[in-house]
Design a protein around this motif. Sequence first.
Motif, PDB file in Angstrom:
ATOM      1  N   GLU A 153     -27.404 -46.678 -11.580  1.00 47.61           N
ATOM      2  CA  GLU A 153     -27.384 -47.569 -12.753  1.00 47.61           C
ATOM      3  C   GLU A 153     -27.000 -46.798 -14.017  1.00 47.61           C
ATOM      4  N   ASP A 154     -26.072 -47.356 -14.789  1.00 54.26           N
ATOM      5  CA  ASP A 154     -25.695 -46.779 -16.075  1.00 54.26           C
ATOM      6  C   ASP A 154     -26.483 -47.479 -17.185  1.00 54.26           C
ATOM      7  N   PRO A 155     -27.307 -46.743 -17.953  1.00 57.14           N
ATOM      8  CA  PRO A 155     -28.048 -47.388 -19.034  1.00 57.14           C
ATOM      9  C   PRO A 155     -27.153 -47.963 -20.120  1.00 57.14           C
ATOM     10  N   GLY A 156     -25.904 -47.512 -20.191  1.00 56.84           N
ATOM     11  CA  GLY A 156     -24.907 -48.109 -21.075  1.00 56.84           C
ATOM     12  C   GLY A 156     -25.010 -47.692 -22.530  1.00 56.84           C
ATOM     13  N   ASP A 157     -24.045 -48.211 -23.311  1.00 53.17           N
ATOM     14  CA  ASP A 157     -24.020 -47.973 -24.752  1.00 53.17           C
ATOM     15  C   ASP A 157     -25.156 -48.729 -25.435  1.00 53.17           C
ATOM     16  N   PRO A 158     -25.519 -48.330 -26.647  1.00 55.75           N
ATOM     17  CA  PRO A 158     -26.578 -49.045 -27.363  1.00 55.75           C
ATOM     18  C   PRO A 158     -26.090 -50.421 -27.816  1.00 55.75           C
ATOM     19  N   PRO A 159     -26.988 -51.388 -27.938  1.00 54.48           N
ATOM     20  CA  PRO A 159     -26.583 -52.698 -28.469  1.00 54.48           C
ATOM     21  C   PRO A 159     -26.151 -52.575 -29.928  1.00 54.48           C
ATOM     22  N   LYS A 160     -25.439 -53.577 -30.432  1.00 57.90           N
ATOM     23  CA  LYS A 160     -24.909 -53.514 -31.798  1.00 57.90           C
ATOM     24  C   LYS A 160     -26.013 -53.404 -32.845  1.00 57.90           C
ATOM     25  N   SER A 161     -27.185 -53.903 -32.512  1.00 57.05           N
ATOM     26  CA  SER A 161     -28.285 -53.865 -33.476  1.00 57.05           C
ATOM     27  C   SER A 161     -28.976 -52.502 -33.526  1.00 57.05           C
ATOM     28  N   ASP A 162     -28.648 -51.624 -32.583  1.00 59.03           N
ATOM     29  CA  ASP A 162     -29.309 -50.318 -32.482  1.00 59.03           C
ATOM     30  C   ASP A 162     -28.413 -49.259 -33.120  1.00 59.03           C
ATOM     31  N   ARG A 163     -28.704 -48.891 -34.344  1.00 59.30           N
ATOM     32  CA  ARG A 163     -27.932 -47.887 -35.074  1.00 59.30           C
ATOM     33  C   ARG A 163     -28.875 -46.935 -35.801  1.00 59.30           C
ATOM     34  N   GLU A 164     -28.401 -45.701 -36.049  1.00 55.45           N
ATOM     35  CA  GLU A 164     -29.183 -44.731 -36.793  1.00 55.45           C
ATOM     36  C   GLU A 164     -28.421 -44.334 -38.052  1.00 55.45           C
ATOM     37  N   THR A 165     -29.124 -43.911 -39.065  1.00 54.43           N
ATOM     38  CA  THR A 165     -28.511 -43.520 -40.327  1.00 54.43           C
ATOM     39  C   THR A 165     -28.600 -42.008 -40.487  1.00 54.43           C
ATOM     40  N   ILE A 166     -27.440 -41.384 -40.752  1.00 56.82           N
ATOM     41  CA  ILE A 166     -27.403 -39.946 -41.018  1.00 56.82           C
ATOM     42  C   ILE A 166     -26.759 -39.726 -42.379  1.00 56.82           C
ATOM     43  N   VAL A 167     -26.902 -38.523 -42.902  1.00 59.91           N
ATOM     44  CA  VAL A 167     -26.280 -38.149 -44.168  1.00 59.91           C
ATOM     45  C   VAL A 167     -25.143 -37.184 -43.866  1.00 59.91           C
ATOM     46  N   LEU A 168     -23.911 -37.520 -44.303  1.00 60.33           N
ATOM     47  CA  LEU A 168     -22.750 -36.680 -44.039  1.00 60.33           C
ATOM     48  C   LEU A 168     -22.904 -35.335 -44.747  1.00 60.33           C
ATOM     49  N   LYS A 169     -22.536 -34.251 -44.047  1.00 58.49           N
ATOM     50  CA  LYS A 169     -22.762 -32.914 -44.566  1.00 58.49           C
ATOM     51  C   LYS A 169     -21.503 -32.259 -45.114  1.00 58.49           C
ATOM     52  N   SER A 170     -20.337 -32.879 -44.942  1.00 57.64           N
ATOM     53  CA  SER A 170     -19.111 -32.271 -45.447  1.00 57.64           C
ATOM     54  C   SER A 170     -18.081 -33.354 -45.719  1.00 57.64           C
ATOM     55  N   GLY A 171     -16.961 -32.938 -46.334  1.00 56.94           N
ATOM     56  CA  GLY A 171     -15.881 -33.877 -46.631  1.00 56.94           C
ATOM     57  C   GLY A 171     -16.096 -34.607 -47.936  1.00 56.94           C
ATOM     58  N   PRO A 172     -15.148 -35.480 -48.300  1.00 57.82           N
ATOM     59  CA  PRO A 172     -15.236 -36.213 -49.561  1.00 57.82           C
ATOM     60  C   PRO A 172     -16.493 -37.074 -49.668  1.00 57.82           C
ATOM     61  N   ALA A 173     -17.007 -37.534 -48.536  1.00 56.52           N
ATOM     62  CA  ALA A 173     -18.195 -38.405 -48.552  1.00 56.52           C
ATOM     63  C   ALA A 173     -19.483 -37.618 -48.338  1.00 56.52           C
ATOM     64  N   GLU A 174     -19.451 -36.313 -48.580  1.00 59.73           N
ATOM     65  CA  GLU A 174     -20.636 -35.476 -48.369  1.00 59.73           C
ATOM     66  C   GLU A 174     -21.836 -36.034 -49.139  1.00 59.73           C
ATOM     67  N   GLY A 175     -22.965 -36.104 -48.452  1.00 60.53           N
ATOM     68  CA  GLY A 175     -24.196 -36.586 -49.081  1.00 60.53           C
ATOM     69  C   GLY A 175     -24.425 -38.081 -48.957  1.00 60.53           C
ATOM     70  N   ARG A 176     -23.417 -38.803 -48.468  1.00 62.79           N
ATOM     71  CA  ARG A 176     -23.555 -40.255 -48.331  1.00 62.79           C
ATOM     72  C   ARG A 176     -24.142 -40.625 -46.975  1.00 62.79           C
ATOM     73  N   PRO A 177     -24.933 -41.693 -46.921  1.00 59.92           N
ATOM     74  CA  PRO A 177     -25.477 -42.137 -45.631  1.00 59.92           C
ATOM     75  C   PRO A 177     -24.408 -42.826 -44.794  1.00 59.92           C
TER      76      PRO A 177
END
Length: 233
Positions: free
Chosen positions: A53-77
């Motif tokens: 059995e493949d547990p599969g990809d997460p559902p669309k409602s299941d997301r996590e928030t991270i903070v970008l560490k580099s690039g023009p959007a550095e520091g943005r969630p």
Amino acid sequence: MTTPGVKQSYTIPCSSVFRDAVQALAERRGVNAADLARSVMLIVPEKAIDEYEDPGDPPKSDRETIVLKSGPAEGRPWRRKPRLQLRLPPGFSIIMVRKALKMALDFDTGDVKMRVEKSDILAAESAALAEARALKKRQAEPPVELLQSREELERLRQIVDNLAFDPLDRGVTTFNEALHVMGFAPSARPDLREIRTKYRVLAAIHHPDSNYGSHQRMTQLNAAMDLLRRHIT
């Protein structure tokens, strides 16, 4: 077919519940998630894992928030799919690794059992020994080769630094400054296709995640791209 001793990074999208369960099991056993997957793939026949059995990809409602560490959007969630990051020998599919992790969880809870025959144990031992020997051989390579690689990398860094544009003190504010940053002659009038082609090449060099990257140059490259695009369109 995998290459013993050589590893690559695998990004395994999965539900946050599945990710947390795998990390908890790894912590209890004093290993990491890659060790769990690798142990299953060493012992269990590939066909059995493939049919699991493949547990599969997460559902669309299941997301996590991270903070970008580099690039023009550095520091943005940024919201993204939950995932596991593993280092394993190359050649495995994402689904195969995810199924192996699911099987490891089910072994731990007793939801699945496996009959192990002597031939399976001998095959697993042989594969583990072959991988250990290959890794030991790679680690025993003469230090001079590593030194030469470092020297070559430093030469490449110096070449890139000498050929790259000097960041402008005030940033990119004029059309001619944008041409300079993008590597065009002052009299050049590039079209949008030429600008995009040049941007892709330079971004691969100057992106902070590359070996020769520069956050300041990448920021000015993005500003130049934006200015030239607005000027042309």
